[in-house]
Design an enzyme around this catalytic site. Structure first.
Site, PDB file in Angstrom:
ATOM      1  N   CYS A   1       3.152 -36.735  35.805  1.00 37.65           N
ATOM      2  CA  CYS A   1       1.871 -36.144  35.546  1.00 37.65           C
ATOM      3  C   CYS A   1       1.664 -36.005  34.017  1.00 37.65           C
ATOM      4  CB  CYS A   1       2.070 -34.646  36.232  1.00 37.65           C
ATOM      5  SG  CYS A   1       0.420 -33.799  35.694  1.00 37.65           S
TER       6      CYS A   1
ATOM      7  N   LYS B   1     -12.548 -26.265  46.306  1.00 36.70           N
ATOM      8  CA  LYS B   1     -11.647 -26.319  47.445  1.00 36.70           C
ATOM      9  C   LYS B   1     -11.826 -25.257  48.462  1.00 36.70           C
ATOM     10  CE  LYS B   1      -7.879 -27.958  44.091  1.00 36.70           C
ATOM     11  NZ  LYS B   1      -6.761 -27.574  43.406  1.00 36.70           N
TER      12      LYS B   1
ATOM     13  N   ARG C   1     -12.698 -30.910  47.872  1.00 41.18           N
ATOM     14  CA  ARG C   1     -11.318 -31.567  48.135  1.00 41.18           C
ATOM     15  C   ARG C   1     -10.940 -31.352  49.496  1.00 41.18           C
ATOM     16  NH1 ARG C   1      -8.532 -32.359  43.193  1.00 41.18           N
ATOM     17  NH2 ARG C   1     -10.103 -32.706  41.555  1.00 41.18           N
TER      18      ARG C   1
ATOM     19  N   CYS D   1      -0.686 -26.174  40.120  1.00 44.53           N
ATOM     20  CA  CYS D   1      -0.771 -26.772  41.152  1.00 44.53           C
ATOM     21  C   CYS D   1       0.095 -26.514  42.565  1.00 44.53           C
ATOM     22  CB  CYS D   1      -0.245 -28.487  40.900  1.00 44.53           C
ATOM     23  SG  CYS D   1      -1.609 -29.006  39.702  1.00 44.53           S
TER      24      CYS D   1
HETATM   25 FE1  SRM Z   1      -3.306 -29.934  40.629  1.00 45.37          FE
HETATM   26  C1  SRM Z   1      -4.357 -31.663  38.232  1.00 45.37           C
HETATM   27  C2  SRM Z   1      -1.146 -32.636  41.347  1.00 45.37           C
HETATM   28  C3  SRM Z   1      -2.741 -28.730  43.991  1.00 45.37           C
HETATM   29  C4  SRM Z   1      -5.123 -27.358  39.721  1.00 45.37           C
HETATM   30  N1  SRM Z   1      -2.825 -31.877  39.854  1.00 45.37           N
HETATM   31  C5  SRM Z   1      -3.368 -32.460  38.772  1.00 45.37           C
HETATM   32  C6  SRM Z   1      -2.983 -33.846  38.459  1.00 45.37           C
HETATM   33  C7  SRM Z   1      -3.778 -34.741  39.071  1.00 45.37           C
HETATM   34  C8  SRM Z   1      -2.763 -34.129  36.911  1.00 45.37           C
HETATM   35  C9  SRM Z   1      -4.042 -34.632  36.378  1.00 45.37           C
HETATM   36  O1  SRM Z   1      -5.063 -34.427  36.347  1.00 45.37           O
HETATM   37  O2  SRM Z   1      -3.614 -35.876  35.459  1.00 45.37           O
HETATM   38  C10 SRM Z   1      -1.452 -33.670  39.198  1.00 45.37           C
HETATM   39  C11 SRM Z   1      -0.944 -35.000  39.469  1.00 45.37           C
HETATM   40  C12 SRM Z   1       0.470 -34.720  39.647  1.00 45.37           C
HETATM   41  C13 SRM Z   1       1.162 -36.055  40.084  1.00 45.37           C
HETATM   42  O3  SRM Z   1       1.967 -36.933  39.253  1.00 45.37           O
HETATM   43  O4  SRM Z   1       1.137 -36.300  41.323  1.00 45.37           O
HETATM   44  C14 SRM Z   1      -1.663 -32.690  40.230  1.00 45.37           C
HETATM   45  N2  SRM Z   1      -2.183 -30.677  42.249  1.00 45.37           N
HETATM   46  C15 SRM Z   1      -1.178 -31.665  42.702  1.00 45.37           C
HETATM   47  C16 SRM Z   1      -0.485 -31.717  43.517  1.00 45.37           C
HETATM   48  C17 SRM Z   1       0.140 -33.028  44.223  1.00 45.37           C
HETATM   49  C18 SRM Z   1       0.692 -30.708  43.613  1.00 45.37           C
HETATM   50  C19 SRM Z   1       1.750 -30.836  44.539  1.00 45.37           C
HETATM   51  O5  SRM Z   1       3.050 -30.303  44.197  1.00 45.37           O
HETATM   52  O6  SRM Z   1       1.531 -30.863  45.549  1.00 45.37           O
HETATM   53  C20 SRM Z   1      -1.479 -31.028  44.597  1.00 45.37           C
HETATM   54  C21 SRM Z   1      -2.346 -31.803  45.302  1.00 45.37           C
HETATM   55  C22 SRM Z   1      -3.234 -31.297  46.356  1.00 45.37           C
HETATM   56  C23 SRM Z   1      -4.107 -32.235  47.117  1.00 45.37           C
HETATM   57  O7  SRM Z   1      -3.681 -32.930  48.017  1.00 45.37           O
HETATM   58  O8  SRM Z   1      -5.310 -32.111  46.918  1.00 45.37           O
HETATM   59  C24 SRM Z   1      -1.952 -30.086  43.564  1.00 45.37           C
HETATM   60  N3  SRM Z   1      -3.700 -28.383  41.770  1.00 45.37           N
HETATM   61  C25 SRM Z   1      -3.270 -28.056  43.146  1.00 45.37           C
HETATM   62  C26 SRM Z   1      -3.551 -26.681  43.279  1.00 45.37           C
HETATM   63  C27 SRM Z   1      -3.281 -25.925  44.481  1.00 45.37           C
HETATM   64  C28 SRM Z   1      -4.285 -25.884  45.584  1.00 45.37           C
HETATM   65  O9  SRM Z   1      -5.461 -26.551  45.637  1.00 45.37           O
HETATM   66  O10 SRM Z   1      -3.933 -25.233  46.487  1.00 45.37           O
HETATM   67  C29 SRM Z   1      -4.004 -26.034  42.110  1.00 45.37           C
HETATM   68  C30 SRM Z   1      -4.535 -24.576  41.812  1.00 45.37           C
HETATM   69  C31 SRM Z   1      -5.591 -24.147  42.664  1.00 45.37           C
HETATM   70  C32 SRM Z   1      -6.883 -24.640  41.933  1.00 45.37           C
HETATM   71  O11 SRM Z   1      -7.395 -25.619  42.026  1.00 45.37           O
HETATM   72  O12 SRM Z   1      -7.232 -23.478  41.242  1.00 45.37           O
HETATM   73  C33 SRM Z   1      -4.291 -27.240  41.167  1.00 45.37           C
HETATM   74  N4  SRM Z   1      -4.464 -29.544  39.510  1.00 45.37           N
HETATM   75  C34 SRM Z   1      -4.965 -28.297  39.174  1.00 45.37           C
HETATM   76  C35 SRM Z   1      -5.661 -28.175  38.097  1.00 45.37           C
HETATM   77  C36 SRM Z   1      -6.582 -27.030  37.278  1.00 45.37           C
HETATM   78  C37 SRM Z   1      -7.931 -26.724  37.787  1.00 45.37           C
HETATM   79  C38 SRM Z   1      -8.597 -25.797  37.221  1.00 45.37           C
HETATM   80  O13 SRM Z   1      -9.301 -25.103  37.885  1.00 45.37           O
HETATM   81  O14 SRM Z   1      -8.237 -25.586  36.030  1.00 45.37           O
HETATM   82  C39 SRM Z   1      -5.611 -29.694  37.256  1.00 45.37           C
HETATM   83  C40 SRM Z   1      -6.279 -30.120  35.818  1.00 45.37           C
HETATM   84  C41 SRM Z   1      -7.467 -30.374  35.936  1.00 45.37           C
HETATM   85  O15 SRM Z   1      -8.330 -30.278  37.151  1.00 45.37           O
HETATM   86  O16 SRM Z   1      -8.238 -30.366  34.932  1.00 45.37           O
HETATM   87  C42 SRM Z   1      -4.801 -30.171  38.374  1.00 45.37           C
HETATM   88 FE1  SF4 Z   2       0.784 -31.433  36.419  1.00 43.72          FE
HETATM   89 FE2  SF4 Z   2      -0.260 -29.914  38.031  1.00 43.72          FE
HETATM   90 FE3  SF4 Z   2       2.146 -29.773  37.594  1.00 43.72          FE
HETATM   91 FE4  SF4 Z   2       0.747 -29.200  35.661  1.00 43.72          FE
HETATM   92  S1  SF4 Z   2       0.715 -28.030  37.334  1.00 43.72           S
HETATM   93  S2  SF4 Z   2       2.387 -30.504  35.308  1.00 43.72           S
HETATM   94  S3  SF4 Z   2      -1.113 -30.426  36.369  1.00 43.72           S
HETATM   95  S4  SF4 Z   2       1.399 -31.220  38.508  1.00 43.72           S
END
Ligand code: SRM
Ligand code: SF4
Length: 665
Positions: A461, A235, A149, A504
């Protein structure tokens, strides 16, 4: 152990592979079924299409506010940019701004990994949005999906601090090294035209193609990823010693730049195995902080990154997606076994990790010199949402500034924006735009708000259990009111909130973390550090949204009474432990005299009043007495006037009275 194109990257297993492995395998390196379904006159993709589209940087979503039982969902798409270190050139920013107005929901959202998201795009408009981004110096390839990523780096654009320049440069290079090589992206979104991208460092290209010890697949379109890509998202971050603006402990892989006294690059310290996603009530899933792995000399850094990626690629769990991240591999194997496997791919022994200074979180808000005569300005963006609303015109301000002064920006890991390369003579005018558009300076923002983050959650989301971004402003206000009521008007700490346990907004690293656990209820985590160097601990499973004050009050009172001078809320919770706080909460009765007729006042029955010293570990027997509201209020005012805790004043007053009676007798 050289791999050939016929070998799969998957370590042999008797268990059934997860469905995702089938999607990837059938996709012909990310082409299908996206290419075919994009041409169909439909509002959405099939399940296979949805999954492969993620690798291109887009999620299929629906507006959950508009769900009506029995009717088709209001399908729309979110696009996420991939811009290492958060770099957004002016041309790209203006393009994103325009696309969000023409095809999106009129907002942009700066993410917690230094990217931008546009929400609300219809399927029929996907191609124009993708192609516009690509043609304007942007990319979304690999912003989502089972691959590397967006690579994070400290956002400060210092030009006179070589370690910052190096961190940014290597974030770019690692991103290039691990960029998917498939032609699918340009075939689908640009009809096969190759986009003009920045020149790749030849050393990176050579490293990607070098087949050391089975790190790559020969004769395949994707030398590093093969046909199956990674078992799960991966990541990375690159930072400088002491700068934890990138939340290093939550990353799969982090490099820390090590320079010599002359500021020249020598190598990198390497951390691996962090990750936050978990699932409620599944103990086998958990948030984990990264381990110190090794030191690597600069000439070997790409080989080492490839060796770690190959280890996770080949041994990460492809049967259970909940167990597929690198953190589980390292946790299951232990660091030693993990390092031994990495050494096989690396072809040499790993060197010992070098000592590092303490980590500090920095947000770089406000005006700063960048070291070459120019300035940068960090602007706080509440929850990353760039929008115009009422008198608050952040979107207008950024557009005007970028258009007029042609300045680039850097997105921060804390959902904020830095504009940089500002000539000092433009500072005044830029500040005037900021003021006219109602944007508060970093010192005018409540620090509770400044250091808080929330994920988007509702309505976009699909995984959200509760609200997050839309409710956090109100929650922070309520916390501020409560702190004022409890006599801590200046107190602040890091609050982070997510609508589900995926993490996230990295709530498990916060001092106070809220994680959606049931409709209108949050799991509460306590004890992360102000600099995000340790995990918080779960304290309560389901705290109702409406009952937050009643829930938080005893915890804050416990903190107030027990803290050591200058101790932060998270450090206090970590020091005294969850059991101590639970005990306190059980024995606590509200001092909230505004709503009750009598107030329970807590009195310590040890002969030493050590509240000021705040020794929360001291054994004290606490008893309660009730006083009338007006007496409580008088006590409170007097205590505030004398700068003493109420309990101390009450104890002094009562003992003086008793002494008086005794003397009379
Ligand atoms: Fe995230 C899934 C938003 C950073 C862990 N994340 C999602 C999804 C795409 C939902 C989905 O799968 O359908 C969310 C979209 C929501 C929306 O409507 O926009 C979403 N994640 C985000 C963002 C936009 C949150 C924010 O407030 O900014 C961040 C986008 C970052 C980027 O530019 O790439 C975001 N997500 C993170 C982080 C923080 C980080 O990376 O530093 C994490 C926790 C760190 C990690 O990965 O361990 C994170 N997101 C997840 C997970 C759980 C992953 C796991 O290992 O279990 C999911 C669900 C999945 O992957 O199945 C997820
Ligand atoms: Fe969606 Fe990530 Fe927030 Fe969970 S933590 S509600 S996956 S944006």
């Amino acid at each position: 152990m050289t791999q050939t194109s016929t070998q799969t990257p998957i370590a042999s297993t008797d268990r059934k592979l997860s469905k995702a492995e089938g999607w990837k395998k059938r996709s012909n390196n990310l082409r299908e079924p996206v290419a075919t379904e994009l041409l169909q006159d439909t509002t959405h993709f099939t399940e296979d299409g949805v999954q492969i589209l993620k690798f291109h940087g887009s999620y299929q979503q629906d507006n959950r506010d508009n769900r009506v039982k029995g009717q088709e969902k209001d399908f729309q798409f979110m696009l996420r940019t991939r811009n290492p270190g958060g770099f957004i050139p002016p041309q790209l920013y203006l393009t994103l701004d325009r696309l969000s107005e023409e095809y999106g929901n009129s907002t942009l959202r700066a993410t917690t990994r230094q990217g931008f998201q546009i929400h609300g795009i219809l399927k029929k408009n996907l191609k124009v949005v993708f192609s516009s981004i690509i043609k304007n110096m942007g990319s979304t390839l690999g912003a989502c999906g089972d691959l590397n990523r967006n690579v994070m780096a400290p956002p400060a654009p210092y030009k006179n601090r070589p370690e910052y320049i190096l961190a940014r440069q290597y974030a770019d290079n690692i991103a290039d090294l691990l960029t998917p090589q498939t032609g699918a992206y340009y075939e689908i979104w640009l009809d096969g035209e190759k986009a003009i991208t920045a020149e790749e460092d030849p050393a990176v290209k050579a490293a990607r193609e070098k087949n050391s010890n089975g790190t790559i697949f020969t004769e395949q379109e994707e030398p590093i990823y093969g046909t199956q890509y990674m078992p799960r998202k991966f990541k990375c971050s690159v930072t400088v010693p002491g700068d934890n603006s990138i939340d290093l402990y939550s990353q799969d892989l982090s490099l820390v730049v090590i320079t010599n006294a002359a500021g020249e690059l020598e190598g990198f310290d390497v951390f691996a195995g962090g990750g936050l996603g978990r699932t409620h009530n599944k103990e086998e899933t958990f948030a984990r902080v990264a381990d110190e792995i090794c030191y690597v000399a600069k000439e070997d850094v790409y080989d080492l990154v490839k060796a770690i990626v190959a280890t996770q690629r080949d041994y990460g769990d492809r049967t259970e997606r909940r167990h597929a991240r690198l953190k589980y591999l390292i946790n299951d194997w232990g660091v030693d076994r993990f390092c031994a496997k990495v050494e096989e791919y690396f072809g040499k022994k790993l060197a010992t990790f070098k000592p590092l200074p303490e980590w500090k979180y920095q947000d770089f808000l406000g005006w700063h010199e960048q070291g070459d005569g120019k300035l940068f300005l960090g602007i706080s963006v509440e929850n990353g949402r760039v929008k115009d609303e009422g008198e608050f015109l952040l979107k207008t301000a950024l557009r005007e500034i970028v258009q007029k002064y042609d300045v680039p920006m850097l997105l921060t890991p804390h959902q904020n924006i830095l504009i940089y390369d500002v000539s000092p003579e433009n500072r005044k005018e830029i500040q005037e735009i900021i003021d006219r558009c109602g944007i508060k300076s970093e010192t005018a923002i409540d620090p509770l708000v400044r250091y808080a983050m929330a994920c988007p959650a509702m309505p976009t989301c699909g995984l959200a259990i509760t609200e997050s971004e839309r409710v956090i402003p109100g929650i922070l206000e309520r916390i501020r009111t409560l702190l004022e009521k409890l006599g801590m008007p200046e107190e602040h700490f890091v609050v982070r909130m997510t609508g589900c346990p995926n993490g996230c907004a990295r709530p498990y690293m916060a001092e106070l973390g809220f994680v959606g656990s049931a409709p209108e209820a949050y799991q509460v985590w306590l004890g992360g550090s102000p600099d995000q160097t340790r995990l918080a601990k779960p304290f309560e499973e389901k705290v109702p949204f409406n009952g937050l004050e009643a829930f938080l009050e005893p915890i804050f009172v416990c903190f107030k009474q027990g803290r050591i001078l200058g101790e932060s809320f998270g450090d206090f919770c970590d020091r005294v432990g969850m059991e101590f706080i639970r005990q306190f909460v059980t024995n606590y009765q509200s001092t909230g005299s505004m709503t009750t007729e009598t107030t329970e006042l807590e009195v310590t029955s040890s002969n030493e009043n050590n509240e000021e010293k705040g020794s929360a570990t001291a054994t004290k027997v606490r008893r309660r007495i009730s006083v009338r509201d007006e007496i409580y209020n008088e006590l409170k005012d007097e205590a505030a006037r004398q700068g003493k805790p109420i309990t101390q004043l009450a104890t002094e007053a009562i003992s003086a009275y008793l002494k008086q009676i005794k003397e009379k007798e």
